[in-house]
Enzyme design. Structure first.
Site, PDB file in Angstrom:
ATOM      1  N   CYS A 147       0.427  -1.480  -0.110  1.00  0.00           N
ATOM      2  CA  CYS A 147      -0.125   0.003  -0.046  1.00  0.00           C
ATOM      3  C   CYS A 147       0.750   0.597   0.267  1.00  0.00           C
ATOM      4  O   CYS A 147       1.422   1.741  -0.704  1.00  0.00           O
ATOM      5  CB  CYS A 147      -1.081   0.037   1.699  1.00  0.00           C
ATOM      6  SG  CYS A 147      -2.100  -1.221   1.581  1.00  0.00           S
ATOM      7  N   GLU A 204       4.464   1.852   2.449  1.00  0.00           N
ATOM      8  CA  GLU A 204       5.407   1.419   3.176  1.00  0.00           C
ATOM      9  C   GLU A 204       6.220   1.762   2.615  1.00  0.00           C
ATOM     10  O   GLU A 204       7.306   0.373   1.262  1.00  0.00           O
ATOM     11  CB  GLU A 204       5.439  -0.588   3.966  1.00  0.00           C
ATOM     12  CG  GLU A 204       3.826  -0.885   3.995  1.00  0.00           C
ATOM     13  CD  GLU A 204       2.954  -1.119   3.278  1.00  0.00           C
ATOM     14  OE1 GLU A 204       2.212  -0.899   2.382  1.00  0.00           O
ATOM     15  OE2 GLU A 204       2.489  -1.963   3.723  1.00  0.00           O
TER      16      GLU A 204
END
Length: 842
Positions: free
Chosen positions: A439, A441
């Protein structure tokens, strides 16, 4: 300024459309081939060390799985026989799937078909795995208090708890430059130089031999494709397609065994790596990251030598983009609410700085954005790195892509992420070379085992524990921190919140370390590890600490909810003294005039928990109610004891996070910092550090279903706030004010990533002026040290119509959370959450 802009038509070519149509002509299916093959291999290797069993299992799968070259494709390498389908990985967990066989085709989101034959095959092979799975070992390793907190939805570690390790980016460039023959030589040299007198040389020997086995298996896998392509070419009557198949065969004979020498070979070599990683383990978020950097030399050389036209290069790239969407996995029904829309989170990022701090944007950066424009598919999850030196043309091209309504690209701020990673111990050069996993990170590729997305931690539950003095659903979860109604100052509320956070984060880290340890013992991944520094040098898999950088990254959910709740308590109870804490608590228990669940006897609830959480399942209010009915104990609706309309109106008028109001933003910042500072105190079992994140994927919806009423007027069961975004509908002062509030949070400490969603009506981005406004909004937000932002550009009316007439919107792709997905495949609860997000205009 570099002349990098290469704006082409946002068109889909006939070949690409044919490939897309082939992907979506049928629902994805559950296949049994991998499960049967790995079970057979494990039965034959029980006397071997686990890392060798894993290597031989992958070898056996790659040598025996069915190969498919799909019509019209130019990049080959399948994971399943049918397009967009899924294999099963019984070594990680399987009991949940056994329970859901009959509902897979009927559930509301992420539907899979499954035949009776496949069901029977899987049932038979699952019997071998009883007591042998990673999930079962992880559960046994956890403390009882940890499991109690998890079963009461304080947090969940479902990602790696039930599935393989993912959230990884390997050193693709090493394979492109050296081939797997080079990796084999590296492992053989390491073996030859081992000091066999050292006690750990035995384990290192096993690991290095496992690397050699899997690397050779990858080469044979590609050779099998070469033979298949040659056979198909000989039988093909269409001369053009026959020639294409012969080129495919030649590519597969060459790579990934050897170094790639042109762009086409490099793409094929890359895809073999991408595919085999996801055959070895079903952990998602296998992210290409800085694709425009390690692929650019091949692209540039072919274009400059006239060996490849830009149009042909774009077609090859578009073909690869379609191929990303052939990857899929099946999740349990509960997880589809947190990961709805068949997401695989293969994050590919362009732009940003190079290791020397200079701008790295190139023509391939633009071509990658164009591939997303041409295919209009949710994968890869394309992102863009932005810094002070980013060319304006790149941001305009990104805004142009955003305007298509795909929810892509996501935008990331070098000026925050680089220092945040340096603060975690990365060298400056490595930090500048970061990409994005899954997502949101950040990590440096090919050197990191980040264990990202390690848990969803419910910040709102911590505040519930403050209100109910360490109890949830009548069960003691944490030690007492004081009776809520007896607190005489706002400072006491904050102190109790901090103490409850300490207890809960301690449980969280125990859960994560238990899952981490279980993977190291039962499911090391030698193939992935062969492409991550310093695994070959250390003689260890990434699960056992072989990576250069080791982190564990759990993410907090509900920042805005806690901030708004604290603001309501402060203003209405302590500043204006309009209500007492007792009145606030009673209102929460009465769900502000709705209905709430009558408390049941603690012993009954323990039995409910035991029966529902066998195999590690999380507990939802609906499940509690259903089982209570079955056991005839009864959970009844409790009527409210008063009218709370005035209180709700007062709460609505309290300043909220998301409107550029300092006091409200300060409390949201504090609610997040308490969590972040607690998380970073801990170490993981691989010798690395825990690092916090603030993003929900889309788990804010199911986590909201599991959370009671809150002091800000939120009723039980409503979704929590999305990432670090304001609560839907409360950011009423416009997009800039919302961005200012989000930037007020301390993004530097949240090195595992933050997620900020905004939604615009398409009219807001019309014309060149709309593109310039969006670009300016990104720049302004990033100048204030915001970390990340992404945009849905779709009207509410379109989403509502798509919900009501899904057959008319089969191609509608939207941003869900840290990923995009086809809207019609989402569970209705996720669709509603997206519909209800604040629609901004400039």
């Amino acid at each position: 300024m570099k002349q990098i802009l290469n704006i082409g038509p946002e068109e889909t070519s006939p070949r690409i459309q044919n490939l897309i149509d082939g992907l979506y002509k049928a629902l994805p299916a559950v296949e049994s081939e991998r499960a049967l093959l790995i079970t057979k291999s494990y039965k034959e290797t029980e006397a071997l060390p686990m890392v060798l069993r894993r290597a031989k299992a992958l070898e056996y799968i790659l040598e025996n799985m069915t190969l498919v070259i799909r019509d019209s494709e130019l990049i080959v390498g399948n994971l399943t026989t049918a397009p967009r389908s899924t294999q099963i990985f019984p070594e990680f967990s399987n009991k949940w799937l056994l329970d859901e066989f009959d509902s897979l085709a009927q559930r509301k989101g992420d539907v899979f078909t499954i035949t009776d034959e496949v069901k029977n095959q899987l049932k038979e092979c699952f019997t071998y795995w009883n007591g042998r799975t990673v999930n079962e070992l992880a559960t046994e390793l956890m403390y009882d208090d940890t499991k109690t907190a998890m079963n009461h939805n304080v947090f969940t570690v479902g990602n790696y708890y039930f599935n393989g390790v993912g959230h990884i980016s390997v050193d693709y460039e090493r394979v492109l430059k050296n081939g797997f023959s080079g990796i084999i030589k590296d492992a053989e040299n390491a073996l030859a130089n081992l000091d066999k007198g050292c006690p750990d040389s035995i384990e290192k020997t096993h690991f290095l031999n496992a690397v050699i086995i899997t690397s050779k298996a990858a080469i044979r896998y590609s050779e099998r494709f070469a033979a298949l392509a040659e056979k198909m070419a000989a039988e093909e009557r269409d001369m053009k397609r026959a020639q294409e198949l012969r080129v495919i065969a030649a590519n597969c004979r060459k790579v990934p065994a050897n170094p790639a020498e042109n762009f086409y070979e490099a793409l094929q070599s890359f895809w073999f790596v991408q595919a085999i990683i996801q055959i070895e383990s079903n952990g998602h978020s296998i992210s290409p990251m800085r694709f425009d950097q390690y692929m650019y030399s091949y692209y540039k050389a072919d274009i400059e030598s006239l060996n490849l036209s830009k149009e042909r290069a774009q077609e090859l790239l578009d073909c690869l983009w379609v191929k990303f969407n052939d990857v899929n996995k099946v999740r349990d029904t509960g997880s589809t609410k947190g990961f709805g829309g068949y997401p695989m989170f293969q994050n590919l990022i362009v732009g940003g700085q190079d290791r020397a701090g200079m701008d790295a944007t190139n023509e391939l950066s633009i071509a990658c954005l164009e591939a997303t424009q041409h295919t209009k598919l949710p994968q890869p999850s394309i992102s863009i790195r932005v810094w002070n030196g980013s060319p304006h043309e790149l941001l305009i091209k990104a805004a142009e892509t955003s305007r298509l309504g795909l929810g892509m690209p996501a935008y990331y701020n070098d000026e925050v992420i680089i220092p945040a990673l340096v603060n975690r111990g990365l060298t400056l050069g490595d930090a500048r070379d970061y990409g994005i996993i899954g997502c949101v990170e950040p990590q440096v590729g090919g050197k990191t085992e980040g264990w990202h997305d390690a848990a969803f931690f419910n910040l709102a539950k911590v505040l519930e524990l403050v209100v109910y003095n360490g109890c949830l659903d009548g069960v003691r979860i944490t030690p007492q921190t004081g009776e809520f109604t007896s607190f005489t100052s706002f400072g006491q509320i904050l102190e109790a919140y901090q103490k409850q956070m300490q207890y809960c984060v301690r449980f969280l880290t125990n859960a994560d370390n238990s899952v981490d340890m279980a993977h190291g013992q039962r499911a090391p991944l030698p193939f992935v590890s062969s492409m991550v520094d310093d695994c070959i040098g250390k003689g260890k898999s990434i699960q056992c600490g072989g990576a250069h950088y080791n982190f564990t990254g759990p993410q907090g959910v509900g920042v805005a909810n806690v901030g708004d709740s604290l603001m309501c308590i402060k203003e209405l109870v302590f500043d204006k003294k309009k209500y007492t804490l007792a009145q606030i608590k009673q209102a929460m228990e009465d769900n502000f005039g709705g209905t709430s669940m009558e408390a049941v006897d603690a012993e009954i609830l323990k039995e409910v928990v035991r029966r529902l959480t066998e195999g590690g399942k999380s507990l939802s209010p609906d499940q509690i109610a259903r089982l209570a009915e079955l056991t005839s104990q009864g959970i009844t609706a409790k009527k409210a004891s008063g009218d709370y309309s005035s209180m709700l109106e007062d709460m609505e008028n309290v300043p909220k996070f998301g409107n550029d109001i300092e006091e409200a933003d300060d409390l949201a910042r504090l609610s997040a910092l308490v969590y972040c500072r607690e998380v970073e105190k801990y170490r993981n079992v691989r010798g690395g550090q825990f690092q916090p994140g603030l993003y929900p994927v889309s788990a804010n919806v199911p986590m909201g279903e599991q959370t009671g009423a809150m002091p800000d007027g939120r009723k039980a069961g409503e979704p929590l706030a999305d990432g670090v975004s304001p609560v839907s509908g409360r950011d009423t002062n416009g997009p800039t004010a919302a961005a200012n509030s989000v930037a007020h949070l301390d993004h530097m400490i949240v090195s595992n990533g933050t997620l900020f969603n905004q939604k615009f009506h398409p009219s807001a981005l019309s014309g060149r002026e709309g593109l310039e406004k969006l670009s300016a909004l990104v720049r302004g937000f990033f100048d204030q040290k915001g970390m990340h932002v992404q945009y849905n550009v779709v009207g509410r009316e379109t989403l509502v119509d798509a919900q009501n007439h899904p057959d008319q919107y089969k191609n509608l792709v939207v941003r869900v959370a840290g990923y995009s997905a086809h809207f019609i495949y989402l569970d209705k609860s996720l669709q509603d959450d997206i519909i209800n997000r604040t629609e901004q205009i400039f």
